[in-house]
Scaffold this motif. Structure first.
Motif, PDB file in Angstrom:
ATOM      1  N   LEU A 227       0.833  -1.208   0.000  1.00  0.00           N
ATOM      2  CA  LEU A 227       0.000   0.000   0.000  1.00  0.00           C
ATOM      3  C   LEU A 227       0.863   1.253   0.000  1.00  0.00           C
ATOM      4  CD1 LEU A 227      -2.876  -0.806   2.531  1.00  0.00           C
ATOM      5  CD2 LEU A 227      -3.078  -0.449   0.081  1.00  0.00           C
ATOM      6  N   GLN A 228       1.954   1.185   0.789  1.00  0.00           N
ATOM      7  CA  GLN A 228       2.782   2.378   0.919  1.00  0.00           C
ATOM      8  C   GLN A 228       3.593   2.660  -0.340  1.00  0.00           C
ATOM      9  OE1 GLN A 228       4.663   1.509   4.624  1.00  0.00           O
ATOM     10  NE2 GLN A 228       3.040   2.498   5.801  1.00  0.00           N
ATOM     11  N   SER A 229       3.719   1.638  -1.210  1.00  0.00           N
ATOM     12  CA  SER A 229       4.485   1.871  -2.433  1.00  0.00           C
ATOM     13  C   SER A 229       3.613   2.491  -3.528  1.00  0.00           C
ATOM     14  CB  SER A 229       5.101   0.557  -2.917  1.00  0.00           C
ATOM     15  OG  SER A 229       4.079  -0.286  -3.392  1.00  0.00           O
ATOM     16  N   ILE A 230       2.313   2.628  -3.245  1.00  0.00           N
ATOM     17  CA  ILE A 230       1.450   3.288  -4.238  1.00  0.00           C
ATOM     18  C   ILE A 230       1.676   4.796  -4.148  1.00  0.00           C
ATOM     19  CG2 ILE A 230      -0.933   3.716  -4.956  1.00  0.00           C
ATOM     20  CD1 ILE A 230      -1.671   1.034  -3.722  1.00  0.00           C
ATOM     21  N   PRO A 231       2.078   5.434  -5.254  1.00  0.00           N
ATOM     22  CA  PRO A 231       2.384   6.861  -5.178  1.00  0.00           C
ATOM     23  C   PRO A 231       1.153   7.680  -4.804  1.00  0.00           C
ATOM     24  CG  PRO A 231       2.634   6.007  -7.421  1.00  0.00           C
ATOM     25  CD  PRO A 231       2.301   4.868  -6.582  1.00  0.00           C
ATOM     26  N   PRO A 232       1.273   8.596  -3.834  1.00  0.00           N
ATOM     27  CA  PRO A 232       0.118   9.371  -3.382  1.00  0.00           C
ATOM     28  C   PRO A 232      -0.441  10.307  -4.443  1.00  0.00           C
ATOM     29  CG  PRO A 232       2.124  10.009  -2.214  1.00  0.00           C
ATOM     30  CD  PRO A 232       2.476   8.841  -3.036  1.00  0.00           C
ATOM     31  N   ASP A 233       0.390  10.690  -5.420  1.00  0.00           N
ATOM     32  CA  ASP A 233      -0.124  11.615  -6.448  1.00  0.00           C
ATOM     33  C   ASP A 233      -1.325  11.018  -7.171  1.00  0.00           C
ATOM     34  OD1 ASP A 233       2.525  11.238  -5.962  1.00  0.00           O
ATOM     35  OD2 ASP A 233       3.225  11.834  -7.962  1.00  0.00           O
ATOM     36  N   LEU A 234      -1.340   9.671  -7.265  1.00  0.00           N
ATOM     37  CA  LEU A 234      -2.439   9.036  -7.985  1.00  0.00           C
ATOM     38  C   LEU A 234      -3.777   9.356  -7.329  1.00  0.00           C
ATOM     39  CD1 LEU A 234      -1.034   5.530  -8.901  1.00  0.00           C
ATOM     40  CD2 LEU A 234      -1.512   7.470 -10.391  1.00  0.00           C
ATOM     41  N   TYR A 235      -3.764   9.377  -5.975  1.00  0.00           N
ATOM     42  CA  TYR A 235      -5.011   9.670  -5.274  1.00  0.00           C
ATOM     43  C   TYR A 235      -5.397  11.123  -5.477  1.00  0.00           C
ATOM     44  CZ  TYR A 235      -4.415   5.152  -3.059  1.00  0.00           C
ATOM     45  OH  TYR A 235      -4.272   3.817  -2.848  1.00  0.00           O
ATOM     46  N   GLU A 236      -4.371  11.983  -5.476  1.00  0.00           N
ATOM     47  CA  GLU A 236      -4.660  13.399  -5.699  1.00  0.00           C
ATOM     48  C   GLU A 236      -5.215  13.619  -7.100  1.00  0.00           C
ATOM     49  OE1 GLU A 236      -1.158  15.690  -4.681  1.00  0.00           O
ATOM     50  OE2 GLU A 236      -1.143  14.738  -2.710  1.00  0.00           O
ATOM     51  N   ALA A 237      -4.592  12.942  -8.072  1.00  0.00           N
ATOM     52  CA  ALA A 237      -5.085  13.033  -9.448  1.00  0.00           C
ATOM     53  C   ALA A 237      -6.512  12.508  -9.520  1.00  0.00           C
ATOM     54  CB  ALA A 237      -4.185  12.246 -10.379  1.00  0.00           C
ATOM     55  N   GLY A 238      -6.766  11.421  -8.788  1.00  0.00           N
ATOM     56  CA  GLY A 238      -8.103  10.844  -8.753  1.00  0.00           C
ATOM     57  C   GLY A 238      -9.113  11.819  -8.192  1.00  0.00           C
TER      58      GLY A 238
END
Lengths: 339, 368
Positions: A227-238
Motif C-alpha cells: 500500500l505504501q508503495s502506491i504513489p500518493p499523487d495518484l489519489y490526488e489526481a483521482g
C-alpha cells in the motif's frame, strides 16, 4: 590495515568497531591461517569454491540428498528406515494411496486417513487463506491511514506472528477448554457449554481461526508495504477527477495492490498446505480425524506406524502439489508484473 | 537534514492549526476533524487489539493463579489466593473463611478439617476454644489478589525447565552463528567471484526455497541417523543452517557492494578471507542483522524437526518439552501456564526492542 582503509572511497562508511565486532574480528582473523595457504596454492579466483564449501556440504547432505532419497523411499517397502533393508515395489505405495472405490468418499479408500487429511487440508487452505487475505487487507488499509499510535497498532497485530506454534496452541487450549474463559462467557450470557475441542466441527473451526490469528500479522505487513508503495499523487489526481473513497479504492488501490496480493495469496497457500505444529499440540488431529492434516498423516505414518514407504509416497504427492503451486506462482506473477 | 515540507501543510498558516493533545488526536487525513471512516478505523483497530492481545493476556493473568483458582468456574479475572493463617499447634498454615453463624453473625475463622459437605473451623485468635461445625456453603473463602510466583518456582523445580531452556538457548545461538557464517561465506562466493557453475548453484539453492522440511522428513531423518545425530543437539542445529533464504538475502545485498573496493584491497595485498571478514561482512551488517533476527525466531520456535530428532527428555528444547507436558492425560495447568509464559517471554522482549527492525525487515524482504 591502514593502507586498506585509505583505499576505500569516502562514500562508503565502514561501521565503527564495537566490542562485539572486535571480538568477532579476532575470532574470524584466526581463519586467516587456514585460508592463506589455500589461496597461495589455488589462486584467489578459486577461493570462491572454498567459501561455498561449508554451505554446499550441509545443503547437499541435509536438503538435496534427502530430496532425492525421498523417491527411493516412495518406491520401496519395509519397516526399516535403512536403505539396504528395503525392497523395491515400484509404484505400489502411490497406487495404494490412490486406491479408492469412490473419489468423493474417503471412507471407501484403502488409505482413508490420507484422503481425510487431503480433504481437511483443502478446506483448511481455502478458509484460512480467505480469512488472512480479507482481514489482512482490512488491517493493512486501517494501518495505512494517518492515525494516532500507528506503530503501536502495527506491533499489536504483528505480535502473534512471533509466538511459537506450541505457545499459540497452549494459549488457545487454555481459552477453549471445557471450563475455559470462553465457555464461562457463554454460560454467563445464558448459553450452554460448548465442547469446542471435543466436537469435530468446532475443532476444525478453531484450528482455522487460530491459524489465521497467528499468521495474519505477517501478511498484513507485506500488504502494508504494498500500500505504501502506491504513489500518493495518484489519489490526488483521482480527486481532481472526482473519486470518492470507494471508487479510489476500487480503481486505484486494488489494481496497484494486485502484485502484492498475489504474493500474499501464494505464500499463505504454500504455508497453509503444510499446516502441522499448532494443530498437533491443540487437537493432535482429533477428535477422530476431524483435524488430521496431510503433514500429520505423513508424520504419524512414518514415525509412529513405521510405514516409511507410504509416508514418503505421500510426501512426494505433497511436493508435487507445492511444485505446481510454485510454478503457478511464477507464471501468474509474471503476468501480473507485465500488466 | 531538513525534512521536505508537503505543500498541504505549507499552505495553511501554523497559527490556524489546532494545538494540544486533542488536536493531535484529531489531526487526520490532512484535515482537522474526525470523519466516519476514522471512527470505524479506530473501532476496528481497538477491537483488533483486543482479539490479538486478550488471549495472551489471559494466559499471563492465569499463570499467577493458585492451583485451586485455576479449576474455579466461572474463572476470576485476577489471580486470587486463599488467605491463610499460622495457628499454634498446627503444622500447616490454616485457610481463613468468613463463616455465617447460625445467629446470622459473620466471623473470620480458620478451617481445621473438611469432611464431605461439613467443615470444622476454629477461631485463630482463640485456638483452644470449641471448633465450629458448619455446612461448606455457609463459609466464604477469604481471598486476596496476589501475583504470586509460586507456580513459576514450582514449575522450574519440578520440571526440567532449565534444561529445556538451556537446550533451546544452545540450539538458537549455535544455529544462528553457524547460519550467519556459512550463509554469508556462500553469498560472498556467489556474488563476488566469476566461476563456472555459479549460476547453476544459485538456481539450485533458489529452487529449494519452497521445499519445506515436511516434504523430506523421512530421508532427512535417515541421514541424521547415519551421521549419528539422532538424540544429539547437532542434529537440530546443523541441517537447517544452510538456509536458501539466508544465502539469497545476503547475496542480493552483497551485490550492491562495489567490486572496486575488493580490487583495491587485493592490490594492497589483502587475502580473500581478509576481504571477506574485514570489508564485506561489516558492509553487509544490515542484511546480517535481519538474517540473525529471523534465525533466532526460526530456531526458538522450531517444533517438527526437533520433535523427530530428539526423543530423550534431557535433550528436549522448550517447544518439544512444553508439548510433552501438555500431552499428559492429567494436564497440570498450574505448571504448563507459567512455562508457556516463560517460553514466550524471550521472544516478546526481543520484539519489544527490535520491533522496528523486524517489521521493516519483513516488509522489505518478504520472508519469515
Amino acid at each position: 590495515m591502514t593502507t586498506l582503509r585509505e583505499t576505500i572511497p569516502d562514500s562508503i562508511e565502514i561501521p565503527r568497531p564495537n566490542p562485539i565486532s572486535r571480538l568477532l574480528t579476532a575470532v574470524l582473523g584466526v581463519f586467516d591461517y587456514v585460508f592463506e595457504p589455500l589461496e597461495k596454492r589455488f589462486g584467489f579466483q578459486r577461493m570462491a569454491y572454498i567459501f561455498l564449501l561449508p554451505n554446499m556440504l550441509i545443503f547437499g547432505i541435509f536438503i538435496l540428498l534427502p530430496m532425492l532419497l525421498n523417491f527411493y523411499y516412495g518406491f520401496t517397502a519395509g519397516d526399516s528406515i535403512l536403505l539396504g533393508n528395503r525392497r523395491f515395489i515400484g509404484t505400489d505405495n502411490i497406487a495404494k494411496l490412490l486406491d479408492c472405490a469412490s473419489i468423493f468418499d474417503p471412507s471407501t479408500c484403502n488409505q482413508d486417513r490420507f484422503w481425510r487429511g487431503v480433504g481437511n487440508t483443502g478446506l483448511f487452505v481455502v478458509t484460512e487463506v480467505a480469512l488472512i487475505v480479507v482481514f489482512g487487507l482490512i488491517t493493512a488499509l486501517a494501518l495505512n491511514r494517518k492515525i494516532f499510535g500507528r506503530g503501536f497498532f502495527r506491533s499489536v497485530f504483528f505480535y502473534p506472528v512471533l509466538l511459537s506454534p506450541v505457545v499459540v496452541a497452549l494459549i488457545w487450549k487454555w481459552l477453549l477448554q471445557q471450563d475455559g474463559l470462553l465457555n464461562a462467557i457463554i454460560i454467563g450470557a445464558g448459553g450452554t457449554r460448548v465442547p469446542f475441542l471435543l466436537d469435530g466441527g468446532w475443532a476444525q473451526f478453531w484450528v482455522i481461526v487460530i491459524g489465521a490469528w497467528a499468521q495474519m500479522g505477517f501478511f498484513t505487513l507485506i500488504l502494508l508495504a504494498g500500500l505504501q508503495s502506491i504513489p500518493p499523487d495518484l489519489y490526488e489526481a483521482g480527486q481532481i477527477d472526482g473519486t470518492n473513497p470507494l471508487t479510489s479504492f476500487r480503481f486505484i488501490t486494488l489494481p496497484l495492490l494486485m502484485p502484492t496480493m498475489f504474493v500474499v495469496l501464494v505464500l499463505s497457500v504454500i504455508r497453509a498446505v503444510q499446516i502441522f505444529d499448532h494443530v498437533y499440540v491443540l487437537t493432535n488431529g482429533g477428535p477422530g480425524s476431524a483435524t488430521l492434516y496431510i503433514v500429520q498423516y505423513i508424520y504419524t505414518t512414518a514415525f509412529q506406524n513405521r510405514n516409511y514407504g507410504l509416508a514418503a509416497a505421500a510426501s512426494l504427492l505433497l511436493a508435487l502439489v507445492l511444485m505446481i503451486l510454485t510454478v503457478f506462482q511464477l507464471r501468474l506473477g509474471r503476468r501480473v508484473d507485465a500488466a | 537534514m531538513a525534512q521536505p515540507v508537503s505543500s498541504k501543510t505549507y499552505s495553511r498558516p501554523y497559527a490556524e492549526q489546532p494545538r494540544g493533545v486533542l488536536a493531535f488526536l484529531t489531526r487526520l487525513q490532512g484535515g482537522t476533524r474526525f470523519t466516519t471512516t476514522d471512527i470505524f478505523t479506530y473501532l476496528y483497530l481497538i477491537v483488533g487489539t483486543f482479539v490479538m492481545f486478550a488471549p495472551v493476556l489471559w494466559l499471563v493473568l492465569s499463570s499467577f493463579k493458585s492451583e485451586r483458582g485455576l479449576v474455579e468456574f466461572p474463572p476470576t479475572l485476577l489471580p486470587y489466593w486463599q488467605q491463610t493463617v499460622e495457628v499454634e499447634g498446627y503444622d500447616q498454615p490454616l485457610e481463613l473463611y468468613d463463616v455465617t453463624l447460625e445467629d446470622g453473625t459473620v466471623k473470620r475463622l480458620a478451617q481445621v478439617a473438611r469432611v464431605g459437605i461439613m467443615a470444622r473451623l476454629i477461631d485463630p485468635a482463640n485456638p483452644e476454644a470449641e471448633p465450629v461445625q458448619v455446612n461448606i456453603n455457609q463459609r466464604q473463602a477469604v481471598r486476596y489478589v496476589n501475583f504470586s510466583l509460586q507456580n513459576y518456582q514450582e514449575a522450574i523445580q519440578k520440571f526440567p525447565f532449565l534444561t529445556y531452556l538451556g537446550n533451546s538457548v544452545v540450539v538458537t545461538v549455535a544455529a544462528t552463528v553457524v547460519t550467519l557464517l556459512i550463509n554469508s561465506m556462500a553469498a560472498f562466493g556467489l556474488s563476488k567471484y566469476q566461476f563456472r557453475g555459479r549460476d547453476t548453484i544459485f538456481l539450485i539453492i533458489l529452487s529449494t526455497l519452497m521445499v519445506p522440511v515436511s516434504v523430506i522428513l523421512i530421508p532427512a531423518f535417515l541421514v541424521i541417523n547415519e551421521v549419528g545425530w539422532v538424540n544429539n543437539l547437532m542434529g537440530v542445529i546443523i541441517p537447517g543452517a544452510a538456509t536458501p533464504t539466508g544465502v539469497f538475502l545476503l547475496r542480493q545485498y552483497m551485490l550492491t557492494i562495489p567490486d572496486e573496493l575488493l580490487e583495491s584491497a587485493r592490490i594492497d595485498g589483502a587475502t580473500e578471507w581478509r576481504i571477506y571478514w574485514q570489508i564485506v561482512l561489516p558492509l553487509a551488517a544490515p542484511a546480517l542483522a535481519v538474517l540473525a533476527i529471523f534465525s533466532v525466531m526460526w530456531r526458538w520456535n522450531d517444533f517438527l524437526w526437533p520433535l523427530i530428532v530428539l526423543s530423550r527428555t534431557e535433550l528436549f528444547t522448550l517447544q518439544v518439552g512444553l508439548n510433552a507436558f501438555q500431552g499428559d492425560l492429567n494436564v497440570q495447568w498450574h505448571y504448563i501456564l507459567p512455562m508457556t509464559v516463560l517460553t514466550l517471554l524471550p521472544i516478546t522482549v526481543v520484539f519489544a526492542f527490535l520491533q522496528r527492525y523486524i517489521t521493516t525487515g519483513i516488509a522489505t524482504t518478504g520472508l519469515k
